[in-house]
Write an enzyme that holds these catalytic residues in place. Structure first.
Site, PDB file in Angstrom:
ATOM      1  N   LEU C  85       0.831  -1.190   0.000  1.00  0.00           N
ATOM      2  CA  LEU C  85       0.000   0.000   0.000  1.00  0.00           C
ATOM      3  C   LEU C  85       0.882   1.262   0.000  1.00  0.00           C
ATOM      4  CD1 LEU C  85      -3.048  -0.059   0.040  1.00  0.00           C
ATOM      5  CD2 LEU C  85      -3.001   0.472   2.464  1.00  0.00           C
ATOM      6  N   GLY C 130       1.393  -5.448   1.084  1.00  0.00           N
ATOM      7  CA  GLY C 130       0.538  -5.621  -0.080  1.00  0.00           C
ATOM      8  C   GLY C 130       1.212  -6.361  -1.229  1.00  0.00           C
ATOM      9  N   ASN C 152       4.212  -7.576   7.088  1.00  0.00           N
ATOM     10  CA  ASN C 152       4.899  -6.841   8.156  1.00  0.00           C
ATOM     11  C   ASN C 152       4.072  -5.703   8.715  1.00  0.00           C
ATOM     12  OD1 ASN C 152       5.142  -5.574   5.645  1.00  0.00           O
ATOM     13  ND2 ASN C 152       6.889  -4.371   6.344  1.00  0.00           N
ATOM     14  N   GLU C 153       2.743  -5.818   8.583  1.00  0.00           N
ATOM     15  CA  GLU C 153       1.856  -4.718   8.961  1.00  0.00           C
ATOM     16  C   GLU C 153       2.083  -4.215  10.395  1.00  0.00           C
ATOM     17  OE1 GLU C 153       1.170  -6.879   6.795  1.00  0.00           O
ATOM     18  OE2 GLU C 153      -0.100  -6.041   5.233  1.00  0.00           O
TER      19      GLU C 153
END
Lengths: 280, 280, 280
Positions: C85, C130, C152-153
């Site tokens: 993203l 993403g 890895n958010e």
């Protein structure tokens, strides 16, 4: 897999429970171990037609009720465990009979998958499709070398139903299972061991049965009621889902098999078998 | 597993939060790392009776509320992490008390399984049944050599409840888990590492704790709110299912334990322990 | 991951379907194999802003409708598959636009995850967040050496939504997945291969694409209808769950991103990027 018609003898020595009529399976209970062996005897490849399926179901129920300490399923054929659903049942089928075939395949699966006693498959030959179904419904699998096993339904234009996949997923990692199912992959004995689809390799049917006996022996000191409750609890979600969907699944299967292109594919496949047989 | 009564010292140095009354657990928070260590101190084997379970629960909640950066659970006994449910609680039980015992075991599991901060078990000794429950509720497991761990309930005639199995399945492949649960299998330290039931081996309790500290340290740069939401999301289905079934589960457990053959089995087991103790 | 701005050429030779307007993706269908390659071309790192997401979605749908035999997704950038993203979409966001961004990310995932034809990712560079989403929505993953991939958010203070995790769990064991998700772990190419997050390593983008072509070729003799039904059946539960939760998920994402501490974290991160860029 070899499609050669194999003559073979269905050995039934040491049998305690003799069945009446033309039986396509035998059940022997070993006096010493108390373990029942269910042997499929429909030459040449244990093709699962309606009669064999009814017979397997009745043998499973016989074992359920005879106080056996475990169930081993194997084949009387020297080279094939079971070739799966008899393809003749699917070619230009009578709807009523095909409905019965699929319903009995469901019954065999859920009876074997849900039985309380320990179960093991002595896979003494090839085990594609419905052969793999029987093997993966058990708790343990021992297989002879240089054979193949797997749910290869997509290769025939049909699909492995969801309940069958649920049992596959008890054994294989999701990543491996999805790929194998979409490819219709048949695993060699060695590949099956590596991925966990089987648990051991044995060099002969006798050794395979011995290893199944040893597996069932690991439960000798386990409380059988607690064991059964634990197994049922583990498999209950899959069985509940199966019962919810089983009628729809029969309809889906029938409509898939009756698609013109599937019928055509089966026809071509059967023609090929006939030509092969004529050459020999 | 050794059933010898072991004398041991419950070391409580560096504790920041001192508990009042006869505590069967201690909580120390390391000033430097901010990590809380919950130590079980019920000699000789941390048998989980009602009092120990209540104490573990209260310590988990203390850690929840003291801004610790992580939780490590370990044992003050040199050879046993926890032997699981105190078998005396199950023998000729008072129904009200046994109901409370099982309810508190549930509470301990869901509080530890669902806590937001990183959790790790320094398994410094044997961890059968309820000992394995505590370890598998954590996010990481480090174990000393030559010990055993596993859900061996079927060996005692009882069963590992579904919520406990759901945590087992976070760690073990389904194929391994079903077999281990039905067999009541106890894994050695080496086997546990190979199957993924533990994550590391350490040569001493100190080293085990250090490795747990290192694991919790991997979250140093991770946003704690995002971490907690991610953990909760991952475990939410199991917890939701647990809350739906927890009352029924208490009833099931009581009725199972009160079966005459289970009571008889426990009686024989206790007789055996007594004889062993008299010989020493 | 390198944040250097890379100039690169978006090669579109052999394309059969030329798109109009400023396209951020290209679709080429190989005449010989019938396989479509979807290439992301938003320099420098295929940051997923609203326009790129809309374009990926439209390209997936183009492939759905052009009778391609398979889909390969890759990147025109030499070092990055997709950085995920576009972080600018999350910084001081316009609520309506951010809502559209997340909705289109959902659309891209469910369209790619659910498409009937075989899918493979030629991961020719880094694939965090993403980027990993696109790769794990496919059925096969080939990656070049010395890159990173993973969800890895949590490192950014946000969380991988449940639907995305469901796809992660098709590929990784639960134990590995939970830890990786809470840690926000980025796997190196070698680690990804070992854990099963990717299926093969290739030494160049060309080799990666070739291996993807070979994977799609394994379906050459499989009935495409049966293949599609099998894939849909396997992924249906995850998709059903996704559709149930997708609106709530948009709300959750917006409220998480708008938390002051998350905005502050993104601000600091962007400041760091700017400083790096100025130094170069």
């Amino acid at each position: 897999m070899s499609s050669r018609l194999l003559s073979f003898v269905c050995r039934t020595g040491r049998r305690r429970f003799m069945s009446t009529g033309i039986k396509l399976t035998t059940v022997e209970v070993n006096d010493k171990t108390g373990i029942a062996t269910l042997t499929m005897c429909r030459p040449p490849v244990n093709g699962q037609n309606l009669e064999l399926l009814l017979d397997i179901k009745s043998s499973i129920n016989e074992i359920k009720n005879n106080n056996s300490r475990g169930l081993i399923i194997t084949s009387a054929s020297p080279k094939v465990f079971s070739a799966g659903l008899d393809i003749l049942e699917m070619y230009k089928p009578d709807p009523q009979r095909l409905r019965a075939v699929w319903t009995e395949l469901q019954n065999v699966w859920c009876d074997l998958y849900g039985i309380s006693v320990p179960t093991a498959a002595a896979i003494n030959g090839h085990a594609p499709a419905g052969g793999c179904l029987l093997a993966t419904a058990c708790e343990y699998r021992v297989m002879v070398p240089n054979c193949i096993i797997g749910l290869n339904e997509t290769q025939l234009g049909i699909i492995a139903p969801k309940w069958l996949v649920s049992g596959y997923l008890n054994v294989l990692p999701k990543r491996v299972a999805e790929r194998a199912l979409t490819q219709g992959r048949l695993f060699t004995t060695d590949e099956a061991l590596q991925e966990g689809l089987i648990d051991e390799i044995a060099n002969s049917k006798e050794e395979a049965v011995d290893k199944c006996v040893a597996f069932i022996g690991t439960f000798a000191k386990v409380n059988p009621v607690a064991r059964a409750l634990t197994k049922h609890q583990f498999r209950a979600d899959n069985l509940r889902q199966f019962h919810k969907e089983r009628e729809q699944d029969v309809d889906d299967f029938l409509s898939l098999v009756n698609r013109p292109e599937v019928q055509k594919g089966i026809g071509i496949y059967l023609e090929g078998l006939k030509k092969k047989a004529n050459k020999q």
